[in-house]
Motif scaffolding. Sequence first.
Motif, PDB file in Angstrom:
ATOM      1  N   PRO A 141      55.444  46.415  29.821  1.00  9.68           N
ATOM      2  CA  PRO A 141      54.416  47.162  30.557  1.00  9.68           C
ATOM      3  C   PRO A 141      53.423  47.841  29.621  1.00  9.68           C
ATOM      4  O   PRO A 141      53.788  48.327  28.550  1.00  9.68           O
ATOM      5  N   ARG A 168      53.210  47.090  35.176  1.00  9.30           N
ATOM      6  CA  ARG A 168      53.429  45.661  35.386  1.00  9.30           C
ATOM      7  C   ARG A 168      54.152  45.053  34.191  1.00  9.30           C
ATOM      8  O   ARG A 168      53.819  45.336  33.037  1.00  9.30           O
ATOM      9  N   SER A 169      55.128  44.197  34.467  1.00  6.60           N
ATOM     10  CA  SER A 169      55.931  43.613  33.390  1.00  6.60           C
ATOM     11  C   SER A 169      56.513  42.284  33.850  1.00  6.60           C
ATOM     12  O   SER A 169      56.407  41.900  35.009  1.00  6.60           O
ATOM     13  N   TYR A 170      57.123  41.584  32.906  1.00  4.55           N
ATOM     14  CA  TYR A 170      57.917  40.397  33.228  1.00  4.55           C
ATOM     15  C   TYR A 170      59.067  40.326  32.225  1.00  4.55           C
ATOM     16  O   TYR A 170      58.822  40.329  31.025  1.00  4.55           O
ATOM     17  N   ALA A 172      60.801  41.924  36.003  1.00  5.61           N
ATOM     18  CA  ALA A 172      60.490  43.157  36.724  1.00  5.61           C
ATOM     19  C   ALA A 172      61.233  44.348  36.129  1.00  5.61           C
ATOM     20  O   ALA A 172      62.364  44.228  35.650  1.00  5.61           O
ATOM     21  N   THR A 195      59.162  44.053  45.589  1.00  2.19           N
ATOM     22  CA  THR A 195      58.469  43.884  44.308  1.00  2.19           C
ATOM     23  C   THR A 195      57.121  43.207  44.544  1.00  2.19           C
ATOM     24  O   THR A 195      57.017  42.252  45.313  1.00  2.19           O
ATOM     25  N   ARG A 196      56.086  43.715  43.869  1.00  3.61           N
ATOM     26  CA  ARG A 196      54.751  43.140  43.998  1.00  3.61           C
ATOM     27  C   ARG A 196      54.468  42.228  42.797  1.00  3.61           C
ATOM     28  O   ARG A 196      54.805  42.561  41.665  1.00  3.61           O
ATOM     29  N   LYS A 197      53.816  41.100  43.054  1.00  4.61           N
ATOM     30  CA  LYS A 197      53.506  40.132  42.004  1.00  4.61           C
ATOM     31  C   LYS A 197      52.000  39.982  41.875  1.00  4.61           C
ATOM     32  O   LYS A 197      51.304  39.755  42.862  1.00  4.61           O
ATOM     33  N   SER A 198      51.510  40.102  40.640  1.00 11.10           N
ATOM     34  CA  SER A 198      50.076  39.952  40.402  1.00 11.10           C
ATOM     35  C   SER A 198      49.717  38.479  40.278  1.00 11.10           C
ATOM     36  O   SER A 198      50.576  37.600  40.191  1.00 11.10           O
ATOM     37  N   LEU A 202      52.780  38.943  36.718  1.00 12.26           N
ATOM     38  CA  LEU A 202      53.454  40.177  36.340  1.00 12.26           C
ATOM     39  C   LEU A 202      53.964  40.892  37.583  1.00 12.26           C
ATOM     40  O   LEU A 202      53.392  40.793  38.670  1.00 12.26           O
ATOM     41  N   THR A 204      55.517  44.387  39.649  1.00  9.82           N
ATOM     42  CA  THR A 204      55.483  45.843  39.782  1.00  9.82           C
ATOM     43  C   THR A 204      56.551  46.263  40.786  1.00  9.82           C
ATOM     44  O   THR A 204      56.638  45.683  41.875  1.00  9.82           O
TER      45      THR A 204
END
Length: 285
Positions: A141, A168-170, A172, A195-198, A202, A204
């Motif tokens: 992040p 945001r990371s990968y 999660a 979980t939200r995905k961009s 990534l 969140t």
Amino acid sequence: MASRSFYIHITIYAFVLLPLSMCAGIGGLKWVSVNLPHFRRPGEAAHLHCDYDLGNDTLYAVKWYKDNEEFYRFVAKERPQSTSYRVDGVDVDVSASDNKKVVLRPVRLRTGGLYRCEVSAEAPSFASAQSEGRLEVISLPIEDPKITGVRVQYQIGDEINLNCTSGRSYPASMLHWYINEEKISSNSVLIRYPTRKSRQGLLTTVLGLRFHLNNHHFLGGSMRVKCVSSVSRSDLDDRTSVIENLPITDLREALLLVRNSADLKQNQYIYTFLIIFVMFSMKFL
């Protein structure tokens, strides 16, 4: 200031398959071994090495696969010797690749997966052997976790209703709430959101905290609420043998300090101060 303190555990694993061909003669192809990077971040290059001992055999071909899809082939007698194939997430730098290594650039989130090198010998043995290992792609992040929902003031009996949102990371991030350094595990006060995905892949995560203020929440007239975000990667299964653990320290936390103003003023108000402590550290072992 914001305290960020992520604990990241990244595990790399590889295993070697026994030679598939039963035709290898004495003194022929003996073994194959892959050497992959511990991990890579998006935008970097990854060098995949395939070492082998042909013995008295002559090399016919070296083939590379990602998740069982062939993406690179080196055939000793062909011209050109190196050929790459389109596989999602794999971008081969053919000019920098040969019979002993493959260079991938740039690495993307979809580059992560199981990579296999297969070596085969010329006639008369036609011996074949392979080895495989997993390449992880990690995106740490950039942003600290954030606490939202803070009110200007509270009274005893009021409801605390907060959300903690990770950077945001990968893979999660995992979020945990603490009250006065005690980890909160009761589902009755935790609110878990999807979980939200961009668009970049990534992730969140958001974790809510909801409870009513009581006198027992205060130690010395104040209460400390903390949200800690951590990222970990540990996908071991029974088919693999661990060859290395590489911890990366990157722990982040957001703090909320709630003071009982009754000790200073003869009323029941609690004034809230949001303090974000930021600390970033990284260590490769």
